[in-house]
Design an enzyme around this catalytic site. Sequence first.
Site, PDB file in Angstrom:
ATOM      1  N   GLU A  99      58.078 126.328 -89.120  1.00 53.21           N
ATOM      2  CA  GLU A  99      59.077 125.267 -89.348  1.00 53.21           C
ATOM      3  C   GLU A  99      59.429 125.333 -90.823  1.00 53.21           C
ATOM      4  OE1 GLU A  99      60.361 123.550 -87.016  1.00 53.21           O
ATOM      5  OE2 GLU A  99      58.979 124.021 -85.392  1.00 53.21           O
ATOM      6  N   GLU A 113      68.346 125.522-100.826  1.00 51.59           N
ATOM      7  CA  GLU A 113      67.646 124.260-100.580  1.00 51.59           C
ATOM      8  C   GLU A 113      67.106 123.704-101.911  1.00 51.59           C
ATOM      9  OE1 GLU A 113      63.809 124.325 -98.580  1.00 51.59           O
ATOM     10  OE2 GLU A 113      64.429 122.615 -97.359  1.00 51.59           O
ATOM     11  N   GLY A 160      45.324 129.176 -98.148  1.00 49.10           N
ATOM     12  CA  GLY A 160      46.269 129.353 -97.033  1.00 49.10           C
ATOM     13  C   GLY A 160      46.292 130.797 -96.572  1.00 49.10           C
ATOM     14  N   LYS A 218      44.876 123.303 -93.426  1.00 46.32           N
ATOM     15  CA  LYS A 218      45.011 123.147 -94.878  1.00 46.32           C
ATOM     16  C   LYS A 218      46.239 122.304 -95.195  1.00 46.32           C
ATOM     17  CE  LYS A 218      46.968 125.515 -98.281  1.00 46.32           C
ATOM     18  NZ  LYS A 218      47.208 124.461 -99.278  1.00 46.32           N
ATOM     19  N   THR A 235      44.704 126.264-102.825  1.00 50.27           N
ATOM     20  CA  THR A 235      46.088 126.702-103.039  1.00 50.27           C
ATOM     21  C   THR A 235      46.592 127.515-101.845  1.00 50.27           C
ATOM     22  OG1 THR A 235      45.544 128.832-104.017  1.00 50.27           O
ATOM     23  CG2 THR A 235      45.568 126.933-105.512  1.00 50.27           C
ATOM     24  N   CYS A 273      62.906 117.754 -94.927  1.00 54.64           N
ATOM     25  CA  CYS A 273      63.608 118.976 -94.514  1.00 54.64           C
ATOM     26  C   CYS A 273      64.856 118.645 -93.711  1.00 54.64           C
ATOM     27  CB  CYS A 273      62.661 119.856 -93.698  1.00 54.64           C
ATOM     28  SG  CYS A 273      61.884 118.959 -92.349  1.00 54.64           S
TER      29      CYS A 273
HETATM   30  P1  NDP Z   1      55.452 125.772 -99.347  1.00 52.65           P
HETATM   31  O1  NDP Z   1      56.005 126.834 -98.476  1.00 52.65           O
HETATM   32  O2  NDP Z   1      55.321 126.037-100.786  1.00 52.65           O
HETATM   33  O3  NDP Z   1      54.012 125.324 -98.857  1.00 52.65           O
HETATM   34  C1  NDP Z   1      53.737 124.878 -97.551  1.00 52.65           C
HETATM   35  C2  NDP Z   1      52.264 125.044 -97.269  1.00 52.65           C
HETATM   36  O4  NDP Z   1      51.944 126.432 -97.257  1.00 52.65           O
HETATM   37  C3  NDP Z   1      51.362 124.420 -98.333  1.00 52.65           C
HETATM   38  O5  NDP Z   1      50.177 123.952 -97.743  1.00 52.65           O
HETATM   39  C4  NDP Z   1      51.075 125.613 -99.229  1.00 52.65           C
HETATM   40  O6  NDP Z   1      49.924 125.419 -99.987  1.00 52.65           O
HETATM   41  C5  NDP Z   1      50.913 126.706 -98.185  1.00 52.65           C
HETATM   42  N1  NDP Z   1      51.085 128.069 -98.664  1.00 52.65           N
HETATM   43  C6  NDP Z   1      51.735 128.526 -99.760  1.00 52.65           C
HETATM   44  N2  NDP Z   1      51.628 129.875 -99.851  1.00 52.65           N
HETATM   45  C7  NDP Z   1      50.897 130.283 -98.775  1.00 52.65           C
HETATM   46  C8  NDP Z   1      50.436 131.546 -98.304  1.00 52.65           C
HETATM   47  N3  NDP Z   1      50.686 132.674 -98.951  1.00 52.65           N
HETATM   48  N4  NDP Z   1      49.723 131.592 -97.168  1.00 52.65           N
HETATM   49  C9  NDP Z   1      49.447 130.463 -96.484  1.00 52.65           C
HETATM   50  N5  NDP Z   1      49.834 129.240 -96.891  1.00 52.65           N
HETATM   51  C10 NDP Z   1      50.555 129.142 -98.017  1.00 52.65           C
HETATM   52  O7  NDP Z   1      56.342 124.498 -99.062  1.00 52.65           O
HETATM   53  P2  NDP Z   1      56.300 123.103 -99.802  1.00 52.65           P
HETATM   54  O8  NDP Z   1      54.934 122.523 -99.693  1.00 52.65           O
HETATM   55  O9  NDP Z   1      56.933 123.277-101.135  1.00 52.65           O
HETATM   56  O10 NDP Z   1      57.225 122.208 -98.858  1.00 52.65           O
HETATM   57  C11 NDP Z   1      58.582 122.159 -98.973  1.00 52.65           C
HETATM   58  C12 NDP Z   1      59.249 123.065 -97.956  1.00 52.65           C
HETATM   59  O11 NDP Z   1      58.831 122.717 -96.643  1.00 52.65           O
HETATM   60  C13 NDP Z   1      60.750 122.912 -97.957  1.00 52.65           C
HETATM   61  O12 NDP Z   1      61.340 124.176 -97.907  1.00 52.65           O
HETATM   62  C14 NDP Z   1      61.026 122.144 -96.689  1.00 52.65           C
HETATM   63  O13 NDP Z   1      62.293 122.343 -96.150  1.00 52.65           O
HETATM   64  C15 NDP Z   1      59.967 122.662 -95.784  1.00 52.65           C
HETATM   65  N6  NDP Z   1      59.740 121.735 -94.689  1.00 52.65           N
HETATM   66  C16 NDP Z   1      60.144 122.091 -93.424  1.00 52.65           C
HETATM   67  C17 NDP Z   1      60.010 121.193 -92.373  1.00 52.65           C
HETATM   68  C18 NDP Z   1      60.396 121.582 -90.983  1.00 52.65           C
HETATM   69  O14 NDP Z   1      59.945 120.912 -90.064  1.00 52.65           O
HETATM   70  N7  NDP Z   1      61.193 122.619 -90.766  1.00 52.65           N
HETATM   71  C19 NDP Z   1      59.464 119.854 -92.574  1.00 52.65           C
HETATM   72  C20 NDP Z   1      59.065 119.589 -93.942  1.00 52.65           C
HETATM   73  C21 NDP Z   1      59.208 120.497 -94.950  1.00 52.65           C
HETATM   74  P3  NDP Z   1      50.023 124.790-101.464  1.00 52.65           P
HETATM   75  O15 NDP Z   1      51.004 123.683-101.448  1.00 52.65           O
HETATM   76  O16 NDP Z   1      48.648 124.329-101.689  1.00 52.65           O
HETATM   77  O17 NDP Z   1      50.445 125.909-102.348  1.00 52.65           O
END
Ligand code: NDP
Length: 482
Positions: A249, A384, A211, A174, A206, A283
């Site tokens: 991550e 962050e 997810g 996803k 979503t 990130c």
């Molecule tokens: P989110 O945690 O909001 O979302 C990440 C993914 O998880 C999306 O696909 C989201 O879906 C999905 N998701 C949200 N809730 C759930 C759930 N309950 N169960 C399963 N999946 C779920 O992060 P962001 O998309 O806002 O990304 C930004 C964050 O990612 C920052 O904190 C950044 O630091 C981190 N990041 C870390 C990296 C690393 O390598 N350590 C690299 C890049 C980013 P949807 O968006 O559709 O809600």
Amino acid sequence: MQYLKNYIDGDYIDPIENDWLDNYNPSNGEVYSKIAKSKKADVENAYRAAAKAFPEWSNTTIDERSKILIRIADLIEQNLDTLAAAESKDNGKPLSLAKAVDIPRASSNFRFFGNAITQFASEAHESVGMNTMNYTLRQPIGVVGCISPWNLPLYLFTWKIAPAIAAGNCVVAKPSEVTPLTAFLLGEILTQAGLPKGVLNIVHGTGPETGQAIVEHPQIKAISFTGGTATGAHIARTAAPMFKKLSLELGGKNPNLIFADCDYDKMLSVTLKSSFANQGQICLCGSRIYIEASIFEKFKKDFVAKVSELKVGNPKDAKTNIGALVSKSHLEKVESYIKIAQEEGGVILFGGNRVEVKNLENGYYLQPTIIEIKDNNCRVNQEEIFGPVVTLMPFETEAEALAMANDVKYGLSATLWTNNLNRTMRLSKKLEAGIVWVNTWLNRDLRTPFGGVKESGVGREGGFEALKFFTEAKNVCITYEN
Ligand code: NDP
């Protein structure tokens, strides 16, 4: 209006309940496509397709798997312009960045793991004198889940998928609902490359619904997740009682330590990138900048001058350095931190305001923002923000710099600017981070382990680490008669 359907069992299909979400173009704030709002039943369909494909895929020769992955890499490369335009439109990032970084890296992910799998080997342990030979079988797990964020959409989506399928697993994946377009386009490439049906299934929707359904699915045995720390904690709570393998991550709040003995000009130009590349939505961005006191005033002046030259504007414009933030709600979140900074006594040295771009007045544009802070523990320096906002703070000694760098709950990466070898060696050991860059930033060799410590994550991706994650090690112990 384009409808971004799920890609299940090798076909694009509508979500079962025919429910759709709006997809926005951040550069102008307009809805330009609809995304499948998948439910549990869609995830179940994707799972079934994956489970059906698994016996054959896991038995495909390494050579065949490798060829398919490399074909996918080639096709991504051949579609560079289309995919880069899609990524920029969906995410708001400069087209030039999508062309130079995001899409080439998505291709490299498949090429790298297509090659890496041919070199992946396991160990044998002879128990000498006991007529016993142990060897390790590394077997694919089965059906695994991959969930990725919006900041580097295709880049991070493929970073998970490529090792998962290279190792012989089938996948339910996803992308973020905020940036689904390139993952949608990938489906066609998978078909063209001859990836057997069901090996990779892409469901949109979503996080809390689609997810969550992936994470909760009892037969999906491993979850590779990149996203925020709070979401990671929630996923861990859901998956732990089911004893799933987890790779998390998560977020970062990375220090950039600048010592007076560094190569100043190189530091300045790289610090510009490590602060504001991709609108600061990486990130690994170095959002906390600590500068040795003797060069603090000079750095402030030079940095503000350089940042003021950055062009915020239309992502399609070749001269644009900073495009739109990914969404309205994210823009508002970043702005709220600028307000918090002021309430906390921070001094805005540059930026802090929205930018109105001609003919794109409803886009989500924000100036790159530099805040001088006095207290290492202020919120703007601890939480962050994930946008084009950095904090500056001087330090007197190496010990003080190290203590401030480590005094945060995250531990993803750290950047160090110095030409002192002894200091480099000392600090590299003591910095609490999964990656330490010395006199460079975002310099990635895909063979290296990638991941964070503290609240930045659990586990490592990259190279054989990823292939190890996506396989189960089994010890086979054989005794024999002489
Ligand atoms: P989110 O945690 O909001 O979302 C990440 C993914 O998880 C999306 O696909 C989201 O879906 C999905 N998701 C949200 N809730 C759930 C759930 N309950 N169960 C399963 N999946 C779920 O992060 P962001 O998309 O806002 O990304 C930004 C964050 O990612 C920052 O904190 C950044 O630091 C981190 N990041 C870390 C990296 C690393 O390598 N350590 C690299 C890049 C980013 P949807 O968006 O559709 O809600």
